[in-house]
Motif scaffolding. Structure first.
Motif, PDB file in Angstrom:
ATOM      1  N   GLY A  36       0.746  -1.382   0.011  1.00  0.00           N
ATOM      2  CA  GLY A  36       0.024   0.014  -0.036  1.00  0.00           C
ATOM      3  C   GLY A  36       0.771   1.335   0.086  1.00  0.00           C
ATOM      4  N   ALA A  41      -4.937   1.141  -0.096  1.00  0.00           N
ATOM      5  CA  ALA A  41      -4.783   0.017   1.041  1.00  0.00           C
ATOM      6  C   ALA A  41      -5.116  -1.347   0.436  1.00  0.00           C
ATOM      7  CB  ALA A  41      -5.689   0.393   2.155  1.00  0.00           C
ATOM      8  N   ARG A  43      -6.162  -5.196   1.894  1.00  0.00           N
ATOM      9  CA  ARG A  43      -6.686  -5.468   3.081  1.00  0.00           C
ATOM     10  C   ARG A  43      -7.376  -6.555   3.150  1.00  0.00           C
ATOM     11  NH1 ARG A  43      -6.629  -1.647   7.029  1.00  0.00           N
ATOM     12  NH2 ARG A  43      -8.272  -2.788   7.979  1.00  0.00           N
ATOM     13  N   SER A 292      -0.889  -2.978   8.412  1.00  0.00           N
ATOM     14  CA  SER A 292      -0.784  -1.404   8.108  1.00  0.00           C
ATOM     15  C   SER A 292       0.058  -0.622   9.121  1.00  0.00           C
ATOM     16  CB  SER A 292      -2.439  -0.916   8.360  1.00  0.00           C
ATOM     17  OG  SER A 292      -2.884  -1.302   9.670  1.00  0.00           O
ATOM     18  N   GLU A 297      -4.609   2.287  12.687  1.00  0.00           N
ATOM     19  CA  GLU A 297      -5.566   2.594  11.982  1.00  0.00           C
ATOM     20  C   GLU A 297      -6.510   3.675  12.315  1.00  0.00           C
ATOM     21  OE1 GLU A 297      -6.472  -2.165  10.265  1.00  0.00           O
ATOM     22  OE2 GLU A 297      -7.685  -1.259  11.975  1.00  0.00           O
ATOM     23  N   ASP A 301      -3.949   4.916   8.956  1.00  0.00           N
ATOM     24  CA  ASP A 301      -3.532   4.128   8.193  1.00  0.00           C
ATOM     25  C   ASP A 301      -4.430   3.019   8.332  1.00  0.00           C
ATOM     26  OD1 ASP A 301      -1.301   5.746   7.504  1.00  0.00           O
ATOM     27  OD2 ASP A 301       0.215   4.551   8.616  1.00  0.00           O
ATOM     28  N   LYS A 304      -5.432   3.651   3.893  1.00  0.00           N
ATOM     29  CA  LYS A 304      -4.027   3.834   2.847  1.00  0.00           C
ATOM     30  C   LYS A 304      -3.005   2.985   3.672  1.00  0.00           C
ATOM     31  CE  LYS A 304      -3.228   8.607   5.279  1.00  0.00           C
ATOM     32  NZ  LYS A 304      -1.971   8.040   6.257  1.00  0.00           N
ATOM     33  N   ASN A 305      -1.954   2.861   3.218  1.00  0.00           N
ATOM     34  CA  ASN A 305      -0.611   2.368   3.803  1.00  0.00           C
ATOM     35  C   ASN A 305      -0.833   0.912   4.379  1.00  0.00           C
ATOM     36  OD1 ASN A 305       1.403   4.551   3.121  1.00  0.00           O
ATOM     37  ND2 ASN A 305       0.446   5.643   4.864  1.00  0.00           N
ATOM     38  N   SER A 306      -1.603   0.178   3.873  1.00  0.00           N
ATOM     39  CA  SER A 306      -1.969  -1.155   4.357  1.00  0.00           C
ATOM     40  C   SER A 306      -1.583  -2.441   3.415  1.00  0.00           C
ATOM     41  CB  SER A 306      -3.298  -1.395   4.529  1.00  0.00           C
ATOM     42  OG  SER A 306      -3.692  -2.590   5.177  1.00  0.00           O
TER      43      SER A 306
END
Length: 324
Positions: A36, A41, A43, A292, A297, A301, A304-306
């Motif tokens: 990500g 992201a 997931r 993440s 979270e 994050d 995004k950024n996962s």
């Protein structure tokens, strides 16, 4: 002799291609499968191994023109190293945001995937993070080929006489066939811990009960036991049961290499396990998960950024991953 040499060469090339597609865990250089970033992201993975190919389904969160959307997407691989570019298989609609595929099962002559909605109408980046509202419900999609999927259909796990309004918020579905009664199917889902309903046709459901649990459950059957992997605020744990009523904790908290992974500092979660111990060349449990970070979270994050990652184990207790 010339023709024999040509035939031999072609056979060697074919053999090289077959070997190229074989799984070799030592060839994985990173635990990250899909990474990500500030706008994306990956997931909630679901994984299926069929005809020597891995079918990976997952939640895709994406920023689009300052709005945030979630989808269910898919990718395939034969060797766990090379993955096809992801394909989105659900509609673009913030009132639903179909996501979090639980697993894919074969029923009669078609494949059935369970998934959920995660409604966040009018969700924009300045609101991040924002979580799904109380309208979240469970759905299924069907396929003949594991690539083209039907439109989502509501999964009435509380029974056909319970209206959609009275079903309550529910997420993270997972299907498993009964350990002792073939043809009886269970649906596990996140509501009051983990709730359980059963069906003999995957359409008409009877509510059974619930037990204490986290989210994103994955359920295996083994040696007359149910093995349930679930996610906590951070990390994953395993429970075991013989009757779906009495559950015992098994093994330690699973956080894998989080202490060394900046990309997963915020949370390790959503493990999906395949038992491939009898598959030559693999002979392991494989686990796909998301990590993440570096923020939690709640700090942002989530959409995004996962990233999606992979690990493996011989016993569900001791885990390894690329680079360990």
């Amino acid at each position: 002799m010339k023709y024999i040499s040509v035939i031999f060469l072609l056979m060697m090339l074919a053999s090289c291609q077959v070997n190229k597609d074989k799984v070799n865990l030592s060839k994985l250089e990173s635990p990250i499968i899909f990474k990500g970033d500030d706008n994306t992201a990956y997931r909630d993975p679901a994984i299926l191994y069929q005809d020597e190919q891995f079918y990976l389904y997952f939640t895709l969160s994406r920023v689009e023109n300052d709005s945030v959307f979630q989808y269910t997407a898919q990718s395939r691989s034969r060797d766990l190293v090379n993955w096809t570019p992801y394909e989105i298989i659900t509609p673009r609609d913030q009132k639903f945001d179909f996501c979090s595929p639980g697993n894919v099962i074969k029923y009669n002559d078609e494949w059935i995937m369970c998934l959920q909605t995660y409604p966040r109408p009018n969700y924009t980046v300045d609101q991040m993070p924002r979580f799904g509202n109380n309208e979240a419900r469970l759905y299924t999609m069907t396929s003949k080929n594991l690539e083209t999927w039907s439109q989502p259909e509501l999964l009435r796990v509380k029974g056909n006489d319970v209206s959609i309004e009275k079903m309550g918020r529910m997420i993270d579905a997972y299907f498993i066939e009964d350990n002792n009664e073939p043809g009886k199917w269970w649906c596990f889902y996140k509501q009051n811990g983990v709730s359980m309903s059963y069906s003999y046709n995957l359409r008409d459901w009877t509510f059974f009960g619930y037990t204490e649990s986290g989210e994103n459950v994955c359920v295996l059957t083994e040696n007359d036991e149910y093995i349930l992997l679930h996610s906590l605020k951070n990390g994953m744990e395993i429970k075991k049961s013989k009757d779906l009523v009495h559950w015992e904790d098994f093994g330690p908290l699973i956080t894998l290499g989080q202490q060394n992974w900046e990309w997963a500092k915020g949370r390790i979660s959503a493990g999906a396990i395949l038992d491939l111990r009898k598959v030559d060349g693999i002979n392991k449990y494989l686990m796909f998960f998301h990590g993440s970070g570096p923020l939690t979270e709640e700090e942002g994050d989530f959409d995004k950024n996962s990233s999606l990652g992979i690990a493996w184990s011989d016993d569900l207790t001791n885990w390894e991953w690329p680079g360990k």
